[in-house]
Design a protein around this motif. Structure first.
Motif, PDB file in Angstrom:
ATOM      1  N   LEU A  72       0.829  -1.204   0.000  1.00 30.75           N
ATOM      2  CA  LEU A  72       0.000   0.000   0.000  1.00 30.75           C
ATOM      3  C   LEU A  72       0.866   1.257   0.000  1.00 30.75           C
ATOM      4  O   LEU A  72       0.589   2.217  -0.727  1.00 30.75           O
ATOM      5  CB  LEU A  72      -0.910  -0.025   1.227  1.00 30.75           C
ATOM      6  N   THR A  73       1.942   1.228   0.772  1.00 28.47           N
ATOM      7  CA  THR A  73       2.865   2.357   0.808  1.00 28.47           C
ATOM      8  C   THR A  73       3.553   2.540  -0.538  1.00 28.47           C
ATOM      9  O   THR A  73       3.685   3.666  -1.031  1.00 28.47           O
ATOM     10  CB  THR A  73       3.917   2.146   1.914  1.00 28.47           C
ATOM     11  N   MET A  74       3.970   1.441  -1.158  1.00 30.31           N
ATOM     12  CA  MET A  74       4.638   1.540  -2.464  1.00 30.31           C
ATOM     13  C   MET A  74       3.683   2.079  -3.528  1.00 30.31           C
ATOM     14  O   MET A  74       4.084   2.873  -4.382  1.00 30.31           O
ATOM     15  CB  MET A  74       5.211   0.184  -2.875  1.00 30.31           C
ATOM     16  N   ALA A  75       2.417   1.643  -3.494  1.00 29.70           N
ATOM     17  CA  ALA A  75       1.438   2.157  -4.459  1.00 29.70           C
ATOM     18  C   ALA A  75       1.250   3.657  -4.269  1.00 29.70           C
ATOM     19  O   ALA A  75       1.163   4.415  -5.248  1.00 29.70           O
ATOM     20  CB  ALA A  75       0.114   1.420  -4.300  1.00 29.70           C
ATOM     21  N   GLY A  76       1.213   4.121  -3.012  1.00 29.30           N
ATOM     22  CA  GLY A  76       1.093   5.550  -2.748  1.00 29.30           C
ATOM     23  C   GLY A  76       2.311   6.332  -3.195  1.00 29.30           C
ATOM     24  O   GLY A  76       2.196   7.425  -3.755  1.00 29.30           O
ATOM     25  N   ILE A  77       3.495   5.767  -2.959  1.00 33.80           N
ATOM     26  CA  ILE A  77       4.726   6.449  -3.378  1.00 33.80           C
ATOM     27  C   ILE A  77       4.785   6.551  -4.898  1.00 33.80           C
ATOM     28  O   ILE A  77       5.146   7.593  -5.447  1.00 33.80           O
ATOM     29  CB  ILE A  77       5.962   5.717  -2.816  1.00 33.80           C
ATOM     30  N   ILE A  78       4.427   5.476  -5.583  1.00 30.19           N
ATOM     31  CA  ILE A  78       4.460   5.499  -7.052  1.00 30.19           C
ATOM     32  C   ILE A  78       3.446   6.495  -7.596  1.00 30.19           C
ATOM     33  O   ILE A  78       3.727   7.251  -8.524  1.00 30.19           O
ATOM     34  CB  ILE A  78       4.229   4.081  -7.607  1.00 30.19           C
ATOM     35  N   ARG A  79       2.244   6.518  -6.995  1.00 30.54           N
ATOM     36  CA  ARG A  79       1.213   7.440  -7.470  1.00 30.54           C
ATOM     37  C   ARG A  79       1.619   8.889  -7.231  1.00 30.54           C
ATOM     38  O   ARG A  79       1.465   9.741  -8.095  1.00 30.54           O
ATOM     39  CB  ARG A  79      -0.108   7.177  -6.781  1.00 30.54           C
ATOM     40  N   ASN A  80       2.114   9.196  -6.034  1.00 31.02           N
ATOM     41  CA  ASN A  80       2.426  10.577  -5.696  1.00 31.02           C
ATOM     42  C   ASN A  80       3.789  11.028  -6.203  1.00 31.02           C
ATOM     43  O   ASN A  80       4.054  12.220  -6.242  1.00 31.02           O
ATOM     44  CB  ASN A  80       2.361  10.773  -4.182  1.00 31.02           C
ATOM     45  N   GLY A  81       4.627  10.102  -6.586  1.00 29.15           N
ATOM     46  CA  GLY A  81       5.954  10.462  -7.070  1.00 29.15           C
ATOM     47  C   GLY A  81       6.003  10.559  -8.578  1.00 29.15           C
ATOM     48  O   GLY A  81       5.646  11.582  -9.166  1.00 29.15           O
ATOM     49  N   PRO A  82       6.429   9.491  -9.240  1.00 30.60           N
ATOM     50  CA  PRO A  82       6.644   9.586 -10.684  1.00 30.60           C
ATOM     51  C   PRO A  82       5.359   9.754 -11.501  1.00 30.60           C
ATOM     52  O   PRO A  82       5.359  10.481 -12.482  1.00 30.60           O
ATOM     53  CB  PRO A  82       7.338   8.268 -11.035  1.00 30.60           C
ATOM     54  N   VAL A  83       4.255   9.138 -11.088  1.00 30.93           N
ATOM     55  CA  VAL A  83       3.043   9.216 -11.919  1.00 30.93           C
ATOM     56  C   VAL A  83       2.455  10.622 -11.896  1.00 30.93           C
ATOM     57  O   VAL A  83       2.118  11.172 -12.946  1.00 30.93           O
ATOM     58  CB  VAL A  83       2.008   8.161 -11.463  1.00 30.93           C
ATOM     59  N   SER A  84       2.352  11.244 -10.720  1.00 29.63           N
ATOM     60  CA  SER A  84       1.796  12.601 -10.689  1.00 29.63           C
ATOM     61  C   SER A  84       2.745  13.593 -11.360  1.00 29.63           C
ATOM     62  O   SER A  84       2.293  14.541 -12.003  1.00 29.63           O
ATOM     63  CB  SER A  84       1.490  13.029  -9.262  1.00 29.63           C
ATOM     64  N   THR A  85       4.042  13.356 -11.260  1.00 26.31           N
ATOM     65  CA  THR A  85       5.001  14.233 -11.935  1.00 26.31           C
ATOM     66  C   THR A  85       4.884  14.110 -13.451  1.00 26.31           C
ATOM     67  O   THR A  85       4.895  15.126 -14.161  1.00 26.31           O
ATOM     68  CB  THR A  85       6.426  13.891 -11.485  1.00 26.31           C
ATOM     69  N   MET A  86       4.752  12.868 -13.940  1.00 24.09           N
ATOM     70  CA  MET A  86       4.598  12.682 -15.386  1.00 24.09           C
ATOM     71  C   MET A  86       3.296  13.301 -15.891  1.00 24.09           C
ATOM     72  O   MET A  86       3.279  13.937 -16.947  1.00 24.09           O
ATOM     73  CB  MET A  86       4.643  11.197 -15.745  1.00 24.09           C
ATOM     74  N   CYS A  87       2.220  13.134 -15.142  1.00 24.34           N
ATOM     75  CA  CYS A  87       0.934  13.700 -15.571  1.00 24.34           C
ATOM     76  C   CYS A  87       0.982  15.223 -15.572  1.00 24.34           C
ATOM     77  O   CYS A  87       0.475  15.858 -16.506  1.00 24.34           O
ATOM     78  CB  CYS A  87      -0.191  13.199 -14.673  1.00 24.34           C
ATOM     79  N   SER A  88       1.591  15.816 -14.552  1.00 26.92           N
ATOM     80  CA  SER A  88       1.727  17.273 -14.528  1.00 26.92           C
ATOM     81  C   SER A  88       2.573  17.755 -15.697  1.00 26.92           C
ATOM     82  O   SER A  88       2.257  18.767 -16.329  1.00 26.92           O
ATOM     83  CB  SER A  88       2.358  17.721 -13.214  1.00 26.92           C
ATOM     84  N   LEU A 110       2.965  16.211 -18.605  1.00 24.97           N
ATOM     85  CA  LEU A 110       2.202  16.050 -19.849  1.00 24.97           C
ATOM     86  C   LEU A 110       1.173  17.161 -20.021  1.00 24.97           C
ATOM     87  O   LEU A 110       1.011  17.702 -21.121  1.00 24.97           O
ATOM     88  CB  LEU A 110       1.507  14.686 -19.873  1.00 24.97           C
ATOM     89  N   TYR A 111       0.486  17.512 -18.940  1.00 24.84           N
ATOM     90  CA  TYR A 111      -0.504  18.588 -19.040  1.00 24.84           C
ATOM     91  C   TYR A 111       0.148  19.934 -19.301  1.00 24.84           C
ATOM     92  O   TYR A 111      -0.362  20.733 -20.084  1.00 24.84           O
ATOM     93  CB  TYR A 111      -1.372  18.647 -17.784  1.00 24.84           C
ATOM     94  N   SER A 112       1.288  20.226 -18.668  1.00 19.11           N
ATOM     95  CA  SER A 112       1.946  21.509 -18.922  1.00 19.11           C
ATOM     96  C   SER A 112       2.490  21.570 -20.353  1.00 19.11           C
ATOM     97  O   SER A 112       2.388  22.608 -21.012  1.00 19.11           O
ATOM     98  CB  SER A 112       3.053  21.766 -17.912  1.00 19.11           C
ATOM     99  N   PHE A 113       3.034  20.451 -20.839  1.00 17.51           N
ATOM    100  CA  PHE A 113       3.490  20.414 -22.230  1.00 17.51           C
ATOM    101  C   PHE A 113       2.311  20.574 -23.179  1.00 17.51           C
ATOM    102  O   PHE A 113       2.389  21.317 -24.164  1.00 17.51           O
ATOM    103  CB  PHE A 113       4.221  19.101 -22.520  1.00 17.51           C
ATOM    104  N   GLY A 114       1.216  19.878 -22.902  1.00 15.98           N
ATOM    105  CA  GLY A 114       0.032  19.989 -23.755  1.00 15.98           C
ATOM    106  C   GLY A 114      -0.543  21.392 -23.763  1.00 15.98           C
ATOM    107  O   GLY A 114      -0.965  21.904 -24.810  1.00 15.98           O
ATOM    108  N   LEU A 115      -0.556  22.049 -22.600  1.00 16.09           N
ATOM    109  CA  LEU A 115      -1.080  23.415 -22.539  1.00 16.09           C
ATOM    110  C   LEU A 115      -0.180  24.372 -23.307  1.00 16.09           C
ATOM    111  O   LEU A 115      -0.672  25.232 -24.055  1.00 16.09           O
ATOM    112  CB  LEU A 115      -1.206  23.858 -21.079  1.00 16.09           C
ATOM    113  N   ARG A 116       1.133  24.212 -23.156  1.00 19.89           N
ATOM    114  CA  ARG A 116       2.060  25.059 -23.925  1.00 19.89           C
ATOM    115  C   ARG A 116       1.885  24.845 -25.420  1.00 19.89           C
ATOM    116  O   ARG A 116       1.869  25.794 -26.209  1.00 19.89           O
ATOM    117  CB  ARG A 116       3.500  24.728 -23.510  1.00 19.89           C
TER     118      ARG A 116
END
Length: 162
Positions: free
Chosen positions: A56-72, A74-80
């Motif tokens: 559960l901790t690893m799933a939270g770390i993965i979600r809040n670390g690399p996945v949220s960073t990649m999504c942010s 992608l959205y900033s690149f898409g908006l630009r």
């Protein structure tokens, strides 16, 4: 979770009142809560109890670390990209209207992807993970097991000291 980008796509307007954002934000949070409840159930089924909290901790770390960073990213690149594309077209709008159009285009792409993923989940016949119910240990049993392991480790330390 798909209702949020769909509602935001249709709500984005220059005169949008703040109160109009309450329902989409509530739906997004409700969707996240359901998603993580299901993740917890699947983790409990797939992992032994001793490793459940680590998973559960690893799933939270993965979600809040690399996945949220990649999504942010992608959205900033898409908006630009959308903003530059809309400016290059020479649309007769000022910068704030072009930003609104770009955000609406990003929400449209997100809606299409979200609906496609939702249709795949609905149409794909997946055998459920919970084919049998795994018995979750009661908390008093867990406490006794931890106490037993702790006492056995403490007694081995005291024997070494003697």
């Amino acid at each position: 979770m798909v209702a949020y980008p769909v509602m935001m796509y249709f709500l984005i307007d220059p005169g949008l009142p703040l109160e109009a954002l309450y329902l989409p934000t509530f739906l997004r949070s409700f969707g996240n809560a359901i998603f993580f409840c299901m993740l917890t159930i699947y983790l409990e089924e797939l992992m032994p109890f001793q490793h459940f909290f680590m998973g559960l901790t690893m799933a939270g770390i993965i979600r809040n670390g690399p996945v949220s960073t990649m999504c942010s990213g992608l959205y900033s690149f898409g908006l630009r990209h959308q903003m530059a594309d809309n400016m290059a077209r020479g649309l007769p709008y000022d910068a704030s209207n072009l930003l609104m159009i770009s955000i609406r285009q990003l929400y449209g792409i997100t809606c299409i992807i979200g609906i496609a993923v939702l249709l795949i989940f609905l149409l794909w016949d997946i055998q459920p993970v919970r084919s049998t119910l795994k018995k979750m240990p009661a908390w008093n049993f867990v406490g006794k097991m931890i106490k037993k392991n702790t006492l056995s480790k403490n007694s081995s330390f005291s024997r070494k000291e003697i």
